[in-house]
Design a protein around this motif. Structure first.
Motif, mmCIF file in Angstrom:
data_model
loop_
_atom_site.group_PDB
_atom_site.id
_atom_site.type_symbol
_atom_site.label_atom_id
_atom_site.label_comp_id
_atom_site.label_asym_id
_atom_site.label_seq_id
_atom_site.Cartn_x
_atom_site.Cartn_y
_atom_site.Cartn_z
ATOM 1 N N PRO A 379 7.689 8.560 13.114
ATOM 2 C CA PRO A 379 8.466 9.758 13.427
ATOM 3 C C PRO A 379 9.753 9.395 14.162
ATOM 4 O O PRO A 379 9.906 8.268 14.662
ATOM 5 C CB PRO A 379 7.523 10.543 14.347
ATOM 6 C CG PRO A 379 6.743 9.476 15.057
ATOM 7 C CD PRO A 379 6.564 8.362 14.049
ATOM 8 N N GLU A 380 10.671 10.316 14.228
ATOM 9 C CA GLU A 380 11.893 10.126 15.017
ATOM 10 C C GLU A 380 11.515 9.935 16.488
ATOM 11 O O GLU A 380 10.700 10.680 17.049
ATOM 12 C CB GLU A 380 12.803 11.351 14.866
ATOM 13 C CG GLU A 380 14.113 11.271 15.608
ATOM 14 C CD GLU A 380 15.152 10.416 14.903
ATOM 15 O OE1 GLU A 380 16.308 10.410 15.365
ATOM 16 O OE2 GLU A 380 14.803 9.772 13.891
ATOM 17 N N ALA A 381 12.088 8.927 17.112
ATOM 18 C CA ALA A 381 11.794 8.651 18.515
ATOM 19 C C ALA A 381 12.661 9.509 19.419
ATOM 20 O O ALA A 381 13.817 9.796 19.097
ATOM 21 C CB ALA A 381 12.038 7.177 18.813
ATOM 22 N N THR A 382 12.103 9.905 20.544
ATOM 23 C CA THR A 382 12.867 10.597 21.572
ATOM 24 C C THR A 382 13.359 9.568 22.579
ATOM 25 O O THR A 382 12.564 8.868 23.213
ATOM 26 C CB THR A 382 12.004 11.655 22.277
ATOM 27 O OG1 THR A 382 11.565 12.610 21.311
ATOM 28 C CG2 THR A 382 12.794 12.356 23.367
ATOM 29 N N ILE A 383 14.676 9.447 22.695
ATOM 30 C CA ILE A 383 15.287 8.450 23.575
ATOM 31 C C ILE A 383 15.912 9.152 24.777
ATOM 32 O O ILE A 383 16.676 10.111 24.618
ATOM 33 C CB ILE A 383 16.369 7.646 22.822
ATOM 34 C CG1 ILE A 383 15.806 7.056 21.523
ATOM 35 C CG2 ILE A 383 16.932 6.542 23.714
ATOM 36 C CD1 ILE A 383 14.704 6.063 21.711
ATOM 37 N N GLN A 418 6.363 -5.393 23.289
ATOM 38 C CA GLN A 418 7.407 -4.886 22.399
ATOM 39 C C GLN A 418 6.868 -4.656 20.982
ATOM 40 O O GLN A 418 7.618 -4.717 20.002
ATOM 41 C CB GLN A 418 8.610 -5.840 22.355
ATOM 42 C CG GLN A 418 9.185 -6.236 23.704
ATOM 43 C CD GLN A 418 9.680 -5.032 24.504
ATOM 44 O OE1 GLN A 418 9.967 -3.971 23.950
ATOM 45 N NE2 GLN A 418 9.787 -5.196 25.809
ATOM 46 N N ALA A 419 5.593 -4.362 20.867
ATOM 47 C CA ALA A 419 4.938 -4.093 19.580
ATOM 48 C C ALA A 419 5.173 -5.211 18.567
ATOM 49 O O ALA A 419 5.219 -4.982 17.362
ATOM 50 C CB ALA A 419 5.382 -2.741 19.017
ATOM 51 N N ARG A 426 12.588 -6.811 27.532
ATOM 52 C CA ARG A 426 13.181 -5.545 27.098
ATOM 53 C C ARG A 426 13.746 -5.727 25.701
ATOM 54 O O ARG A 426 14.158 -6.816 25.307
ATOM 55 C CB ARG A 426 14.312 -5.102 28.036
ATOM 56 C CG ARG A 426 13.866 -4.707 29.425
ATOM 57 C CD ARG A 426 15.069 -4.378 30.306
ATOM 58 N NE ARG A 426 15.888 -3.310 29.734
ATOM 59 C CZ ARG A 426 15.674 -2.015 29.952
ATOM 60 N NH1 ARG A 426 14.669 -1.640 30.711
ATOM 61 N NH2 ARG A 426 16.473 -1.102 29.428
ATOM 62 N N SER A 427 13.743 -4.662 24.955
ATOM 63 C CA SER A 427 14.420 -4.653 23.662
ATOM 64 C C SER A 427 15.633 -3.727 23.764
ATOM 65 O O SER A 427 15.710 -2.871 24.660
ATOM 66 C CB SER A 427 13.480 -4.190 22.551
ATOM 67 O OG SER A 427 12.845 -2.968 22.888
ATOM 68 N N TRP A 428 16.573 -3.897 22.849
ATOM 69 C CA TRP A 428 17.858 -3.175 22.967
ATOM 70 C C TRP A 428 17.672 -1.665 22.966
ATOM 71 O O TRP A 428 18.417 -0.937 23.614
ATOM 72 C CB TRP A 428 18.812 -3.643 21.875
ATOM 73 C CG TRP A 428 18.572 -3.030 20.522
ATOM 74 C CD1 TRP A 428 17.594 -3.349 19.643
ATOM 75 C CD2 TRP A 428 19.351 -1.993 19.919
ATOM 76 N NE1 TRP A 428 17.693 -2.581 18.517
ATOM 77 C CE2 TRP A 428 18.771 -1.740 18.647
ATOM 78 C CE3 TRP A 428 20.472 -1.266 20.296
ATOM 79 C CZ2 TRP A 428 19.282 -0.777 17.774
ATOM 80 C CZ3 TRP A 428 20.977 -0.309 19.427
ATOM 81 C CH2 TRP A 428 20.387 -0.069 18.183
ATOM 82 N N LEU A 429 16.678 -1.170 22.267
ATOM 83 C CA LEU A 429 16.186 0.202 22.391
ATOM 84 C C LEU A 429 14.695 0.113 22.703
ATOM 85 O O LEU A 429 14.017 -0.806 22.227
ATOM 86 C CB LEU A 429 16.391 0.987 21.095
ATOM 87 C CG LEU A 429 17.792 1.537 20.803
ATOM 88 C CD1 LEU A 429 17.842 2.134 19.399
ATOM 89 C CD2 LEU A 429 18.206 2.599 21.835
ATOM 90 N N PRO A 430 14.166 1.034 23.482
ATOM 91 C CA PRO A 430 12.752 0.950 23.825
ATOM 92 C C PRO A 430 11.851 1.181 22.618
ATOM 93 O O PRO A 430 12.221 1.903 21.683
ATOM 94 C CB PRO A 430 12.572 2.057 24.871
ATOM 95 C CG PRO A 430 13.709 2.999 24.649
ATOM 96 C CD PRO A 430 14.843 2.180 24.137
ATOM 97 N N VAL A 431 10.684 0.549 22.638
ATOM 98 C CA VAL A 431 9.672 0.798 21.613
ATOM 99 C C VAL A 431 8.943 2.091 21.966
ATOM 100 O O VAL A 431 8.326 2.180 23.038
ATOM 101 C CB VAL A 431 8.666 -0.368 21.533
ATOM 102 C CG1 VAL A 431 7.547 -0.050 20.545
ATOM 103 C CG2 VAL A 431 9.372 -1.663 21.146
#
Length: 545
Positions: A379-383, A418-419, A426-431
């Motif tokens: 699904p679309e992630a909420t950031i 990070q799955a 950290r990843s550039w966007l959160p998992v």
């Protein structure tokens, strides 16, 4: 005249898997995906049953728009690796039977590209006319009313030249002047560079933006749109104009013929163009017809929220009316729009809808493009605002949250840091936590998972000539059920899909009373009772006459 190379047409009816390099696999622990990481994961795509990969930009770039602002067309950004890493990726992909397509951003480049550095230095240097420069109006305002897709005027003042330059996207992405033949020549050289390295094709970003109206005429306004514009949300004033003069100009067809002539010198190559325009389906036909421009193209018609049977019927019907010999590429998700699981399924998408959407997409006449993670039903992630990276979302928050929600890291292992995307902290966007249960390792171990269904469907489709190459004949429109026939040689297939959350029935078309279910697709939730097709919610079937 240069002789054409051979072309086996692999792309006709093929499946292209889009990879967003920043988010696919990180091989060095810096939290950003890279080319060696992609190479490590190519087996997943080959096992899925795709025919090709499309890599979003990995060229040198200041990354203001994450690679869609190119500062060197002929090199890899160190963030992603090296040219040798790219060559290794191509070699491995080809060994697995995968074609390699790369993203070419031709309409604009970075303001840090040497071409622009030289162009902005003066009004009389050798590249002075390589970008779109214009004088201010008498009152100092921009030369016309054109708007940037990312908000505000499409014109940026430059104090060196004391002129405005055009940028259809970020101000750091100046538009190249395609009315100058030298610009076209330089870009064709960049295209040739990667063809010589063995790429099999191109995805052409915003290809209808290449030319602008040389007279710089104002776009007509239309006020706040009553329906969502396919190229911009209603909260963005960009959608308040009819974009008659800032893009989609007729001169583009001449450049596409030059581009096709170059690509046709290499065996089995192809191009798919991205077309962002109100008249998207018509332009797909225009840009791909005649076998002398693009091989295929896609627009944003199926990248919105509408997905009921009458809408899908109308979309197919409209394209058929204008298509001629043009060839479409059908996408339901990509790196620019919210993921289809959320757009079509809401906050809690029904798995049956996701299976039905995949079966529908893979039974259309045309080529198919899948976006990474679509096979997992992500699904679309909420950031959170503080984690946003996309400049589009940052400037349009909160009504439009940008594109980060569809660009989060690919979840490979549910319980790994990070799955499984990265070993970094950290990843550039959160998992997103909600993506972990949908990770590849979990779904590979589950014969009833969406990933398993995708694999079954893709491999089954390869054995159905009617779905790969057949003509498409729509059945009459229905409020719930979309139905069409695919015909090729001796095979006739009836494809029927209940795009509703309630049961449905449909009269079996004449001539199909002796049809049998076409086994192996994995599609379910529908059956034949006498002369009637009976559907469960989100059910579908394939019948063979």
């Amino acid at each position: 005249m240069t002789q054409k190379a051979s072309n086996n047409g692999w792309w006709r009816g093929g499946v292209i898997y889009q990879i967003y390099p920043r988010s696919f696999q990180d091989s060095n622990g810096d939290g950003i995906g890279d080319l060696p990481g992609i190479t490590q994961r190519l087996d997943h795509i080959a096992a899925l049953g795709a025919d090709a990969i499309w890599l979003s930009p990995f060229f040198k770039s200041p990354m203001k728009d994450f690679g869609y602002d190119v500062s060197d067309y002929n090199d890899v950004d160190p963030m992603f690796g090296t040219l040798d890493d790219f060559k290794a990726l191509v070699q491995r992909a080809h060994a697995l039977g995968l074609k390699v397509m790369i993203d070419q951003v031709l309409s604009h480049c970075s303001d840090q590209h040497p071409w622009f550095t030289e162009s902005r230095a003066s009004r009389n240097n050798p590249k002075a006319d390589w970008f779109v420069w214009a004088d201010a109006r008498h009152d100092g305002t921009p030369p016309n009313n054109w708007l940037s897709v990312f908000g505000g005027s499409a014109w940026q003042w430059d104090t060196r030249r004391r002129q405005y330059y055009l940028h259809n996207f970020l101000s750091s992405q100046p538009d190249l002047n395609f009315h100058n033949p030298a610009v076209q020549d330089a870009l064709l050289d960049a295209v040739k560079f990667w063809l010589e390295l063995g790429v099999d094709g191109y995805r052409l970003d915003a290809i209808n933006f290449c030319f602008h109206d040389a007279a710089l005429r104002d776009n007509p306004g239309r006020g706040a749109p009553l329906i969502e514009d396919p190229t911009a949300p209603s909260s963005n004033p960009y959608s308040w104009q009819h974009h008659r003069y800032d893009k989609s100009q007729p001169e583009a067809l001449g450049f596409l013929r030059r581009l096709r002539s170059l690509v046709d010198r290499y065996d089995d190559t192809t191009m798919v163009g991205e077309i962002g325009d109100e008249a998207g389906l018509t332009m797909v036909a225009d840009y791909t017809g005649g076998s002398d421009k693009l091989h295929m193209a896609y627009c944003f018609t199926l990248l919105g929220g509408a997905h009921d049977a009458p809408f899908l019927h109308a979309t197919i019907q409209q394209f058929q009316q204008v298509a001629g010999d043009g060839w479409p590429c059908w996408a339901l998700s990509n790196h620019d729009v919210a993921r289809v699981a959320t757009r079509w399924g809401g906050e809690h998408p029904d798995p049956r809808l996701l299976r039905l959407a995949a079966a529908f997409q893979l039974s259309l006449r045309g080529t198919v493009c899948l976006y990474q993670g679509e096979e997992l039903g992500l699904p679309e992630a909420t950031i959170a605002f503080e984690d946003l990276q996309d400049p589009y979302g940052i400037s349009m928050w909160p009504e439009f949250k940008g594109r980060d929600g569809c660009r989060t890291p690919m979840p490979w292992a549910a319980d790994a840091p990070q799955a499984g995307f990265s070993t970094g902290e950290r990843s550039w966007l959160p998992v997103p936590p909600e993506h972990r249960p949908l990770a590849v390792d979990r779904q590979q171990a589950d014969a009833g998972s969406l990933l398993s269904d995708f694999k079954q469907l893709l491999h089954w489709r390869r054995e159905q000539p009617a779905l790969l190459h057949g003509e498409l004949h729509l059945r009459p429109v229905d409020a719930q059920v979309l139905a069409f026939e695919r015909h090729h040689s001796a095979q006739r297939v009836l494809c029927a899909f209940n795009f509703s959350d309630t049961p449905a029935t449909l009269a079996l078309p004449e001539g199909w009373s002796q049809a049998r279910a076409l086994d192996g697709s994995g599609l379910s939730g529908a059956h034949v009772e006498g002369d009637t097709l009976v559907f469960e919610p989100w059910g579908g079937l394939f019948l063979q006459a």
